[in-house]
Motif scaffolding. Structure first.
Motif, PDB file in Angstrom:
ATOM      1  N   GLU A  98     -15.825  -0.104  -3.317  1.00 23.46           N
ATOM      2  CA  GLU A  98     -14.752   0.485  -2.624  1.00 23.46           C
ATOM      3  C   GLU A  98     -13.630   1.438  -3.626  1.00 23.46           C
ATOM      4  O   GLU A  98     -13.655   0.656  -4.785  1.00 23.46           O
ATOM      5  CB  GLU A  98     -13.850  -0.750  -2.071  1.00 23.46           C
ATOM      6  N   MET A  99     -13.099   2.159  -3.069  1.00 26.69           N
ATOM      7  CA  MET A  99     -12.025   3.215  -3.772  1.00 26.69           C
ATOM      8  C   MET A  99     -11.041   3.406  -3.010  1.00 26.69           C
ATOM      9  O   MET A  99     -11.099   3.947  -1.948  1.00 26.69           O
ATOM     10  CB  MET A  99     -12.844   4.345  -4.632  1.00 26.69           C
ATOM     11  N   LYS A 100     -10.072   3.477  -3.816  1.00 29.06           N
ATOM     12  CA  LYS A 100      -8.566   3.906  -3.238  1.00 29.06           C
ATOM     13  C   LYS A 100      -8.429   5.433  -3.653  1.00 29.06           C
ATOM     14  O   LYS A 100      -8.398   5.664  -4.686  1.00 29.06           O
ATOM     15  CB  LYS A 100      -7.546   3.068  -3.425  1.00 29.06           C
ATOM     16  N   TYR A 101      -8.380   6.304  -2.675  1.00 31.82           N
ATOM     17  CA  TYR A 101      -8.702   7.798  -3.028  1.00 31.82           C
ATOM     18  C   TYR A 101      -7.395   8.555  -2.505  1.00 31.82           C
ATOM     19  O   TYR A 101      -7.040   8.607  -1.424  1.00 31.82           O
ATOM     20  CB  TYR A 101     -10.011   8.135  -2.669  1.00 31.82           C
ATOM     21  N   TYR A 102      -6.737   9.185  -3.609  1.00 33.11           N
ATOM     22  CA  TYR A 102      -5.764  10.041  -3.411  1.00 33.11           C
ATOM     23  C   TYR A 102      -6.050  11.428  -4.030  1.00 33.11           C
ATOM     24  O   TYR A 102      -6.286  11.558  -5.080  1.00 33.11           O
ATOM     25  CB  TYR A 102      -4.436   9.531  -4.113  1.00 33.11           C
ATOM     26  N   PRO A 103      -6.379  12.287  -3.161  1.00 33.40           N
ATOM     27  CA  PRO A 103      -7.310  13.536  -3.678  1.00 33.40           C
ATOM     28  C   PRO A 103      -6.413  14.301  -4.667  1.00 33.40           C
ATOM     29  O   PRO A 103      -6.951  14.743  -5.423  1.00 33.40           O
ATOM     30  CB  PRO A 103      -7.612  14.384  -2.249  1.00 33.40           C
ATOM     31  N   SER A 104      -5.147  14.427  -4.170  1.00 33.23           N
ATOM     32  CA  SER A 104      -4.405  15.245  -4.908  1.00 33.23           C
ATOM     33  C   SER A 104      -3.538  14.531  -6.148  1.00 33.23           C
ATOM     34  O   SER A 104      -3.273  13.364  -6.087  1.00 33.23           O
ATOM     35  CB  SER A 104      -3.393  16.068  -4.294  1.00 33.23           C
ATOM     36  N   GLN A 105      -3.398  15.022  -7.436  1.00 30.72           N
ATOM     37  CA  GLN A 105      -2.773  14.347  -8.550  1.00 30.72           C
ATOM     38  C   GLN A 105      -1.353  14.236  -8.042  1.00 30.72           C
ATOM     39  O   GLN A 105      -0.881  12.973  -8.562  1.00 30.72           O
ATOM     40  CB  GLN A 105      -2.710  15.193  -9.512  1.00 30.72           C
ATOM     41  N   ASN A 106      -0.773  14.754  -7.184  1.00 27.37           N
ATOM     42  CA  ASN A 106       0.678  14.482  -6.852  1.00 27.37           C
ATOM     43  C   ASN A 106       0.730  13.859  -5.358  1.00 27.37           C
ATOM     44  O   ASN A 106       1.809  13.575  -5.053  1.00 27.37           O
ATOM     45  CB  ASN A 106       1.313  15.886  -6.536  1.00 27.37           C
ATOM     46  N   GLN A 107      -0.386  13.251  -4.943  1.00 32.07           N
ATOM     47  CA  GLN A 107      -0.527  12.453  -4.004  1.00 32.07           C
ATOM     48  C   GLN A 107       0.234  13.164  -2.566  1.00 32.07           C
ATOM     49  O   GLN A 107       0.639  12.516  -1.596  1.00 32.07           O
ATOM     50  CB  GLN A 107       0.272  11.175  -4.155  1.00 32.07           C
ATOM     51  N   GLY A 138      -1.389  12.260   0.628  1.00 37.64           N
ATOM     52  CA  GLY A 138      -1.568  10.773   1.224  1.00 37.64           C
ATOM     53  C   GLY A 138      -3.035  10.310   0.636  1.00 37.64           C
ATOM     54  O   GLY A 138      -3.535  10.853   0.045  1.00 37.64           O
ATOM     55  N   GLY A 139      -3.149   8.887   0.924  1.00 36.00           N
ATOM     56  CA  GLY A 139      -4.339   8.352   0.594  1.00 36.00           C
ATOM     57  C   GLY A 139      -5.350   7.905   1.446  1.00 36.00           C
ATOM     58  O   GLY A 139      -5.037   7.733   2.773  1.00 36.00           O
ATOM     59  N   TYR A 140      -6.443   7.682   1.104  1.00 37.82           N
ATOM     60  CA  TYR A 140      -7.823   7.302   1.633  1.00 37.82           C
ATOM     61  C   TYR A 140      -8.537   6.394   1.140  1.00 37.82           C
ATOM     62  O   TYR A 140      -8.663   5.795  -0.079  1.00 37.82           O
ATOM     63  CB  TYR A 140      -8.768   8.479   2.171  1.00 37.82           C
TER      64      TYR A 140
END
Length: 437
Positions: free
Chosen positions: A55-64, A67-69
Motif C-alpha cells: 500500500e502506498m500513500k501517493y501525492y502525485p505532485s511535489q507540491n501536493q 491532493g493525495g490518493y
C-alpha cells in the motif's frame, strides 16, 4: 645505450602504476555492476516476497496541489503486477520491471490506469491540471530502500518520496474496495461548508475533483491537501481550524440534521459539512448531447433553419453538444460544440456558462464568439447552420430540472426563464445524427 636504459628504468614504475590503476578500475566497475545486479535482484525479491501486496500513500505532485490518493500493488511475478487505486474502479494487471539506471528503478512500463492516470496530461485525465502535465505524477521510481517492512521510492520526475508498506492476508482486495467505496462516496459531493465552533456555516473553497480544502477563515489561502480514507480524511500535514490541530478527520454518518453526514475532529469542535453537487455546477462540469426530438418549439424554429442551410451546403451534423467543451477540446471552456461530416470539421460557439448566484439550478449563457476547433472547420461551416443553433442560447438564463433527482443526473432539462418554449433536454449519453434524432 646507457641513456635508453636509464629512461626505461624511469618509465617502468609508471607503467606498472598504470597497469595497477587499470586493474583497480576494472575491479571497481565489476563491483559496481555486481552491486547493481544485487540491488535489482533484492528489489524483485522484496516486492514479490510479500504476496499480500503493498500500500502506498501517493501525492502525485511535489507540491501536493492535487491532493493525495491511495494505491495498492501486488507483484505477482518478475513481469506482472496488479494495481488498484482509490480513484479508479476495480483493479488491473499489467507489466512492470526493475531496471538498471543510476540506481535500481521500478517502472510500471505497461499501461495501467490505476497508476498512469496520475501521469496523463490534463487533456486526457478529465481536465485535472495543465493540458501537458496533468497531476504531475510518475510511473517510474528510484528504489531508495527495499526491505520486508517498507519499500522507499523516489519519483524520477518530481522527486516526491513514496513509501510502500506491506499488506497482510487478503488486505489487497479488502482495503482496495474499502478505499474505492470511500472515494466514490466523497466524489458525489461538490460543495462543502465549515460549521465553525459558533455554529455558523461558511463556504469552503473547493474545486472537484481535486482533494484540496482551504480554510475560509484563513486569508492566506493555504491549501489543505488530503487523502480520502474509509474512516474519513487524512491530511498530508497537520492542520489547524477553529484553534484545533489535527491530521485526520472522522466521517460521521448521515442524520436528519446532516443528510450527507459530516467530517469532524475528535472533539467535534467544528464540522466540514458536504452537500451534493448543485445541478448548475454539475451541468457546467460536463458535456451534454442534444437532439432535435428533445427541444422545444421555439428552439426547433432556429434548428429548422440550420437543417436547411446544412442540407444546402451538403454538410451533415454528426454530433452536437453543450456544456464543458474543454473535456474534448483542451483549454476551450464552456460552449456549444458542432461535429460536422463525421468529425472532419469541428467547431464551437464559445460561452461563459455561469451558475446564477444564490441558486443551485440556474445558469446563464454569455456569448464570446465562434471558433474552429480543427483545421477542417471554416467560416463556411460556421455560417451554414451552427450560427442559427446558437441563437436560443445567446444571453439566456435557464432553469435546470431533472427527473432523476439532484445527485449527478445523466439527463437534465434546460428551460429558458423567460421563454418557456425555448428548452432542451440534454444527455450525458452520446447521441449521433442529432438533427434527425
Amino acid at each position: 645505450m646507457k641513456l635508453k636504459y636509464i629512461i626505461f628504468t624511469f618509465l617502468l614504475p609508471a607503467l606498472l602504476m598504470t597497469s595497477c590503476k587499470r586493474e583497480e578500475d576494472r575491479i571497481f566497475e565489476e563491483n559496481a555492476s555486481l552491486r547493481m545486479t544485487e540491488a535489482i535482484a533484492n528489489a524483485y525479491g522484496v516486492l514479490q516476497g510479500n504476496e499480500a501486496g503493498w500500500e502506498m500513500k501517493y501525492y502525485p505532485s511535489q507540491n501536493q496541489e492535487f491532493g493525495g490518493y491511495t494505491i495498492f500493488a501486488k507483484f505477482i511475478s518478475n513481469a506482472q503486477v496488479t494495481v488498484a487505486s482509490d480513484a479508479i474502479e476495480n483493479s488491473q494487471t499489467s507489466s512492470y520491471a526493475v531496471i538498471h539506471e543510476s540506481g535500481p528503478v521500478l517502472t510500471f512500463n505497461g499501461y495501467n490506469k490505476s497508476i498512469h492516470w496520475y501521469t496523463e496530461p490534463g487533456m486526457d485525465n478529465g481536465g485535472i491540471g495543465a493540458d501537458d502535465t496533468g497531476m504531475k505524477g510518475d510511473f517510474e521510481f528510484i528504489v531508495l530502500k527495499a526491505t520486508a517492512d517498507s519499500v522507499v521510492l523516489k519519483s524520477k520526475k518530481s522527486g516526491t518520496e513514496v513509501v510502500m508498506l506491506p499488506l497482510n492476508a487478503n488486505e489487497f482486495e479488502q482495503k482496495a474496495e474499502a478505499y474505492q467505496e470511500a472515494a466514490a462516496q466523497f466524489s458525489q459531493f461538490g460543495v462543502f461548508k465549515l460549521e465553525d465552533a459558533s455554529g455558523d456555516l461558511l463556504d469552503i473553497p473547493y474545486s472537484s475533483p481535486i482533494r484540496i480544502f482551504r480554510n475560509p477563515k484563513d486569508d492566506s489561502g493555504k491549501q489543505m491537501s488530503f487523502r480520502v480514507i474509509p474512516s474519513g480524511l487524512e491530511f498530508y500535514a497537520e492542520q489547524e481550524m477553529e484553534g484545533v490541530r489535527f491530521k485526520t478527520l472522522k466521517y460521521v454518518e448521515p442524520t436528519a440534521a446532516y443528510p450527507y453526514g459530516y467530517y469532524t475532529n475528535d472533539n467535534t469542535t467544528f464540522k466540514i459539512v458536504p452537500d451534493v453537487t448543485p445541478l448548475n455546477l454539475w451541468f457546467t462540469q460536463n458535456l451534454w448531447s442534444m437532439s432535435y426530438s428533445n427541444i422545444g418549439p421555439l428552439t426547433a424554429s432556429y434548428w429548422d433553419v440550420a437543417r436547411g442551410k446544412l442540407a444546402a451546403a451538403n454538410f451533415t451534423m454528426s454530433n452536437l453538444y453543450v456544456g464543458n467543451v474543454s473535456l474534448v477540446a483542451s483549454g476551450f471552456g464552456g460552449g456549444v460544440l458542432f461535429a460536422l461530416n463525421d468529425w472532419v470539421a469541428v467547431g464551437a460557439g464559445s460561452y461563459t456558462i455561469t451558475p446564477v448566484q444564490g441558486t443551485i439550478d440556474e445558469v446563464r449563457f454569455t456569448f464570446l464568439g465562434g471558433y474552429g476547433l480543427n483545421a477542417g472547420f471554416t467560416g463556411t461551416h460556421y455560417n451554414a447552420g451552427p450560427t442559427d443553433i446558437l441563437v436560443p442560447f445567446n444571453g439566456r438564463t435557464f432553469k435546470i430540472t431533472s427527473e432523476e433527482g439532484l445527485e449527478k443526473p445523466s439527463i437534465i432539462m434546460l428551460t429558458d426563464n423567460q421563454l418557456p418554449d425555448n428548452f432542451m433536454r440534454v444527455f450525458l449519453e452520446e447521441i449521433n445524427d442529432p438533427l434527425n434524432n
